[in-house]
Each structure stands twice: as C-alpha cells, then as structure tokens.
Design a protein around this motif. Structure first.
Motif, PDB file in Angstrom:
ATOM      1  N   HIS A  38      41.646   5.327   8.489  1.00 22.96           N
ATOM      2  CA  HIS A  38      41.066   5.777   9.753  1.00 22.96           C
ATOM      3  C   HIS A  38      41.082   4.597  10.703  1.00 22.96           C
ATOM      4  O   HIS A  38      40.754   3.477  10.321  1.00 22.96           O
ATOM      5  N   CYS A  39      41.501   4.844  11.912  1.00 22.48           N
ATOM      6  CA  CYS A  39      41.632   3.757  12.884  1.00 22.48           C
ATOM      7  C   CYS A  39      40.261   3.151  13.189  1.00 22.48           C
ATOM      8  O   CYS A  39      39.314   3.867  13.487  1.00 22.48           O
ATOM      9  N   PRO A  40      40.141   1.818  13.113  1.00 21.60           N
ATOM     10  CA  PRO A  40      38.847   1.182  13.336  1.00 21.60           C
ATOM     11  C   PRO A  40      38.507   1.058  14.825  1.00 21.60           C
ATOM     12  O   PRO A  40      37.416   0.640  15.168  1.00 21.60           O
ATOM     13  N   PHE A  41      39.443   1.426  15.681  1.00 20.34           N
ATOM     14  CA  PHE A  41      39.227   1.155  17.101  1.00 20.34           C
ATOM     15  C   PHE A  41      38.733   2.359  17.883  1.00 20.34           C
ATOM     16  O   PHE A  41      38.538   2.309  19.068  1.00 20.34           O
ATOM     17  N   HIS A  42      38.593   3.477  17.217  1.00 23.08           N
ATOM     18  CA  HIS A  42      38.012   4.640  17.884  1.00 23.08           C
ATOM     19  C   HIS A  42      37.601   5.637  16.810  1.00 23.08           C
ATOM     20  O   HIS A  42      37.933   5.479  15.639  1.00 23.08           O
ATOM     21  N   GLU A  43      36.905   6.688  17.224  1.00 25.00           N
ATOM     22  CA  GLU A  43      36.509   7.733  16.294  1.00 25.00           C
ATOM     23  C   GLU A  43      37.774   8.457  15.844  1.00 25.00           C
ATOM     24  O   GLU A  43      38.500   9.017  16.651  1.00 25.00           O
ATOM     25  N   TYR A  59      50.262   0.307  13.327  1.00 22.46           N
ATOM     26  CA  TYR A  59      50.361   1.156  14.500  1.00 22.46           C
ATOM     27  C   TYR A  59      49.437   2.358  14.335  1.00 22.46           C
ATOM     28  O   TYR A  59      49.361   2.940  13.264  1.00 22.46           O
ATOM     29  N   CYS A  60      48.703   2.695  15.420  1.00 17.16           N
ATOM     30  CA  CYS A  60      47.847   3.873  15.357  1.00 17.16           C
ATOM     31  C   CYS A  60      48.497   5.007  16.135  1.00 17.16           C
ATOM     32  O   CYS A  60      48.777   4.872  17.319  1.00 17.16           O
ATOM     33  N   PHE A  61      48.752   6.118  15.456  1.00 19.16           N
ATOM     34  CA  PHE A  61      49.431   7.235  16.097  1.00 19.16           C
ATOM     35  C   PHE A  61      48.527   7.956  17.065  1.00 19.16           C
ATOM     36  O   PHE A  61      48.981   8.772  17.851  1.00 19.16           O
ATOM     37  N   SER A  62      47.242   7.650  16.993  1.00 22.65           N
ATOM     38  CA  SER A  62      46.333   8.370  17.862  1.00 22.65           C
ATOM     39  C   SER A  62      46.043   7.579  19.147  1.00 22.65           C
ATOM     40  O   SER A  62      46.118   8.116  20.237  1.00 22.65           O
ATOM     41  N   CYS A  63      45.724   6.289  19.037  1.00 30.18           N
ATOM     42  CA  CYS A  63      45.386   5.545  20.256  1.00 30.18           C
ATOM     43  C   CYS A  63      46.516   4.637  20.716  1.00 30.18           C
ATOM     44  O   CYS A  63      46.444   4.052  21.787  1.00 30.18           O
ATOM     45  N   GLY A  64      47.575   4.509  19.911  1.00 28.62           N
ATOM     46  CA  GLY A  64      48.726   3.728  20.355  1.00 28.62           C
ATOM     47  C   GLY A  64      48.562   2.228  20.191  1.00 28.62           C
ATOM     48  O   GLY A  64      49.430   1.468  20.590  1.00 28.62           O
TER      49      GLY A  64
HETATM   50 ZN   LIG Z   1      43.600   4.250  16.871  1.00 31.36          ZN
END
Ligand SMILES: [Zn+2]
Length: 626
Positions: A38-43, A59-64
């Motif tokens: 789970h990305c640590p930089f957002h929910e 790379y985070c596919f959700s926040c880029g």
């Molecule tokens: Zn992210």
C-alpha cells in the motif's frame, strides 16, 4: 552547497538494495517481477505501490510517485537529496567521512525563491532570538525563568529556544545590520514575524513576538517555518494578552499541518512504534529531557487529518498524554472520537492527575516517576471514555445511571474486537449489578439502531449521487490514461532507455526526430546528454538522479516499469509511424465519438449533448490547423 562526491554516490547506490530499504518501511509482497505494498504517501485501498528489484526503482500506479532509492528516502523521511544519500549510507552501514555528514546536516542553504527567502529570514530570526536569550542581559529574566522551571542549558540549546526583546524594532534593526543578507519588503510582510500594523507610516517593522519566550517551529525536515511566543511570569501582568502567540498563516506555516518536535521525534517514533501526543511545547520539552524522545504536540488544536497522515507513515500507535482537567479531557475526547472513527490507530490515553500538566508532574515527582506513570498509567481509549462519561453524573441516581450505560454502549459499538466488547460489558455488569445477558441484549438494540442509522446515511448519500447531473468530468474519467500517440512515445522512450539498437534504428529513420508530448521531448533531450557518458546504457536508472525536476522523474520512473521484452524487427518504425501520422486531435475525436456511441446506447442524454459539443469544437480546431 555541500556536494557528496559522485563516485561515493554511485558506490552507495550500487551497494543499496531498494527492496531491502523499502522493506524497512513497508510490508512488501512479491507478485511477478515486482513487489507490491500500500502506498505510504496517500490513503491507498489497493496495493498500488510497486518496487522493481532489477531496475532498483519504485512507482505508485495510483499517485504517480516514483524514483530510485534516494527519491524514496527523500519522500518518506522528508529529506534533501544529500540527506537522503547519507540516510541510505546509514541504512547499509556504509562508512562515510564524518566531516561530510556533519556538513550536510548543518547546511541550511536556501535559494532565492520566495520560499527560499522565507526559510532564510525565519532561520536568521531564530538565531537572533536564541542569542538574545542565552547571551544577553535583556534575555536574562527569561533565561532564569526557564532554568527555574527545570530546563537545562543543553535542552534550551537543543530546542533553540529564544527571547524577543521588548524593544519592538530590534529584530528589524538586526536584519538591517546584516551585511551579507538583504530582504525585500515582500519577504518581511510574508514572514509573519512582524506586526501587521507595522508599516508603512513607521517605515520600520515591529516584532510580532516582542517580549515573549520564543519556541521555534519546524517542518518535518527541520526547517524553521514559524514561531510560538509565550508570555512568562515576569511580564505576565504587564501584558494582558494571550499566553501563546503563533505565527499567522504564511506560505511556509500552516497550523493544521505542523506537529511540534516531529522533526526530532520521528526516528524515535519509528523505533518505539508509538507517538506520544502532549498538549503543550513545555510538556514535550520536559518529556524529552526525561528521556522520552518520541514526544510531540499538536498546535493547540485537536489532531487534524494532515497531522494524522504524517504520523501514519511512522507508526500505528498513538498515546494521548493530557492534563487531567476539564479542558484536557475534552481535548482527549475530541481526538479519541476522531481517531476511533476515521483511522486504524491503536489508541491509549494517559491522563495526568487534575491540575498537573505533564511538565508540572515532572517538576513535582521527578523524571523516574513521570516515566513510570507514562508507561504504566495508561488506559485503553474505551476505559478513558467510560471515565469521561462519568464526569458530571451522579451515578447514585438511577436515571443518570441509565444515561451513562447508554452512552457507554453507544461508544462500544465502535469497538471492533469481540473480546474487548466482552470485557467492557462484564465491567459494566459488575459495576451496576446488572445481569450480563440483560446488558448484552440491550447492546444488540444499540448496535441495530446504529447500523440502521448508518445504512440510512449511506442510502441518502447514494440518492445525492444519483441526482447529480453527469458533468464533463465523468467523460474524462472514462478516458484511457494514455492516448495512442502518448503510448507509442512512451514505448519508444522505454526502448531508447534500454536498447542501443533503438538509437541506431531511430537515427536511420529520422535523424531529427521530435516527440509530440513536451515532457517526452524534454526527457529525450536530457537522456541524450546523460547518455553521452554512458553510451552502452549500463546505468540507465542513474538518469533519475541526473534529473532535477520531480515531475519528469515520475514520468521516467513510470516508463522504466514498462516491460517490452526483446526488441523486434521494425518495432521502432512502427512507433515513429504512429507518432508522426496520428494527429492528437484526430485521435481525441475518434475517442469521443466512441464515447458518444456508448452514451447513446445508455440513453444518457446530458452526456450525449456535452460530448457532441466537444466533438464539434475539436473539429473546428482541426480545420483551423489545416
Ligand atoms: Zn501512491
């Protein structure tokens, strides 16, 4: 600016494994070529955060967000680039020159941008206030006051406390006397350091914090972003004014984001796996002096979403340690409600005996006993709430008893653990001499009511959403992330990153090739010059460090993750063909036409008309171009 030698940086990078490092922060699960979390930089509801072993990137596919190991450390620890390199070295036990390390730690080199100037002016003001407190006669009463309250000189230095002289133009005069710095009026006005009614008639800026003890406030990285000024005994009577005065909202300072002492405490928070929230700065400082290094404070408000998010990156355990008076209890209640409703944090509460804030407690009982109380005097948040609801009730009175039990049962609906529920129910049953079965059936009713309420709220919300007129926004969401041309450009870049052959092929087709997308073109040019030193592309990922711009870094990291397999004959020709021959406008028209057909099938008339207008406009645009 301190520079870490390129060879050292390379050596650290080569000895660092990004999967190892990130595993120390997140729980990674391997799936195919990548590791996910789970990305640590957002929910992040689904694990969109990926780490690639081979390429040593994330790379985070959700926040880029994306980059290499240094970018990860920068982001998660809130560090500068040199600091991130040193952090990586620490994590792999890489021996670094101590001088270099302390140089990087001490460097506060701010640029000439608006924020750079604001950081500088705050930094300089902090040094001025601190000097006045510890080295001058003017500061002596304030210094004596702090020492009297049990603060040591080392602590005062550690927290860089200060004193602002009563003479209100002193700070301004000090800035003016500095030969090597000069601030413009805008910087003075935006700094929050001066009283708003200072200028222009007086043409001097008057210190906002005059005659107060100064607590510098830092962001997560330790940059000074504002101050809190406190009146002290000596001048309390002559100044009928608020006990604390904070920097107003400035481009650097946002009260709801700041956590006092977070910059110093975050390492300990991770180590101890808990953050202790106190009410005041003095509490945090006294706790620190007693050896409690994971102590922080919010800015005199209950916890905010932004603060929670910052803490969440370091621990899932929060201890609220507040004064046992009414204000303290209410503050805890607000925070407990918020945390229990909105977050997954484990919560504990330490309530200090009435009338004593933690700082007073230490002075009265000493360090050791404070430490004991903080560790062993904890309540679960539920037992705190039980105490809380008892306040102001006469439990000998039967009707107040019933109100109390109802309130507690209501709170208990928010507790997920069946075991915990069981414990509190039997506590209640013992305390009020009620049969456990009666209580349980009463609790069932409360739960049903709560659930029905929740269900109704959800239905209500759904109704609101159904009534919403579909806006243009909706049609954008349906759009694929990349257009055909963009996708071709990305694949071509991916080839250029990893394949020498691709360069040769592209040169043959068109020695003066251009990308349509500006970012892609920029990446292409920059990579071309990066490649000059490394024609065989042995360290493509090092390109991330070479890039300055975060936006480009993200794009590049995303392209690094494209996996195309072996280069096929004619592949590069295909990309170039698509890129050169498909006009982006034409492509959009084709896409919108498809969406229009879909909207017609669905009978969505408002979407149909908005799409039709878009298509007409795009056609106009196309004609104008030709
Ligand atoms: Zn992210």
């Amino acid at each position: 600016m301190v520079r870490i030698p390129e060879a050292t940086v390379d050596d650290i990078r080569q000895n660092t494994d990004i999967v190892d490092i990130i595993s120390q922060y997140l729980q990674l699960r391997k799936s195919g070529q990548n590791h996910f979390a789970h990305c640590p930089f957002h929910e992040d509801k689904t694990p969109s955060f990926s780490v690639n072993d081979q390429k040593q990137i994330f790379y985070c596919f959700s926040c880029g967000r994306g980059g290499n190991v240094f970018s990860f450390l920068r982001e998660i620890e809130g560090l500068t680039y040199p600091e991130a390199i040193i952090k990586a070295a620490e994590l792999i036990n890489y021996p670094l020159d101590e001088n270099l390390v302390s140089q990087v730690a001490n460097q506060q080199n701010y640029d000439d941008s608006t924020t750079g100037k604001l950081y500088s002016i705050n930094q300089l003001a902090k040094a001025f206030y601190h000097h006045i407190l510890v080295n001058t006669q003017i500061g002596k009463p304030a210094l004596d006051y702090l020492l009297d309250r049990g603060m040591t000189k080392e602590t005062i230095k550690e927290f860089e406390l200060g004193f602002s002289p009563p003479q209100r133009n002193a700070l301004y005069m000090y800035f003016n006397s500095q030969k090597d710095v000069e601030f413009d009026t805008e910087t003075y006005e935006n700094s929050g350091l001066f009283s708003t009614n200072s200028s222009p008639e007086s043409d001097e800026f008057l210190d906002r914090f005059s005659n107060r003890i100064i607590f510098p406030l830092h962001n997560e990285r330790g940059n000074t972003i504002g101050f809190s000024g406190r009146v002290f005994e000596e001048n309390k009577n002559s100044y009928p004014t608020a006990k604390y005065l904070n920097t107003p909202e400035t481009p650097l300072f946002n009260k709801s984001k700041v956590i006092y002492n977070f910059d110093k405490a975050k390492a300990a928070i991770r180590r101890e796996n808990e953050a202790i929230f106190f009410e005041g700065y003095m509490d945090v400082i006294s706790a620190w002096q007693s050896g409690v290094k994971n102590a922080v404070a919010s800015m005199g408000t209950s916890l905010t979403e932004d603060q929670i998010k910052s803490i969440d990156r370091f621990t899932d355990h929060i201890v609220l340690a507040f004064d046992g008076d009414d204000a303290g209890n209410d503050a805890i209640k607000r925070s407990v409600d918020y945390l229990a409703d909105h977050t997954h944090f484990n919560l504990e509460v330490v309530t200090f005996p009435t009338g004593l804030d933690p700082d007073d407690y230490i002075q009265k009982h000493g360090k050791q006993q404070f430490f004991e109380f903080l560790t062993h005097g904890r309540d679960t948040h539920m037992s705190f709430l039980m105490q809380y609801h008892k306040r102001d009730k006469n439990l000998a009175n039967e009707s107040e008893q019933i109100t109390y039990i109802d309130e507690v049962l209501e709170e208990l609906t928010k507790v997920d653990s069946l075991v915990e529920r069981e414990i509190y129910l039997s506590q209640l049953s013992e305390e009020f001499n009620l049969s456990l079965d009666t209580l349980k059936s009463q609790f069932e009713t409360v739960i049903n009511v709560a659930q029905t309420k929740q269900l109704n709220e959800m239905k209500q919300q759904q109704r609101i959403h159904q009534n919403e007129v579909p806006s243009l926004q909706v049609s954008y969401q349906d759009k694929p992330k990349f257009s055909l041309v963009e996708q071709a450009e990305r694949m071509l870049l991916s080839r250029l990153f990893y394949d020498e052959e691709a360069w040769i092929a592209l040169n043959k087709i068109d020695s003066d090739f251009h990308f349509n997308n500006e970012d892609h073109q920029l990446i292409y040019i920059l990579f071309e010059s990066y490649r000059e030193d490394d024609l065989e592309l042995t360290n493509t990922e090092g390109f991330l460090d070479y890039l300055q711009d975060d936006h480009l870094k993200k794009k590049v990291a995303e392209i690094f993750l494209i996996n195309l397999g072996d280069l096929k004959d004619g592949e590069i020709d295909d990309y170039v063909h698509v890129i050169k021959n498909i006009s982006p406008v034409k492509e959009t028209i084709a896409q919108k036409t498809e969406e229009l057909k879909e909207a017609q099938r669905q009978g969505n008339t408002s979407k149909q008309s908005s799409l039709a207008i878009e298509i007409i406009n795009l056609n106009k645009k196309l004609k104008n171009k030709q």
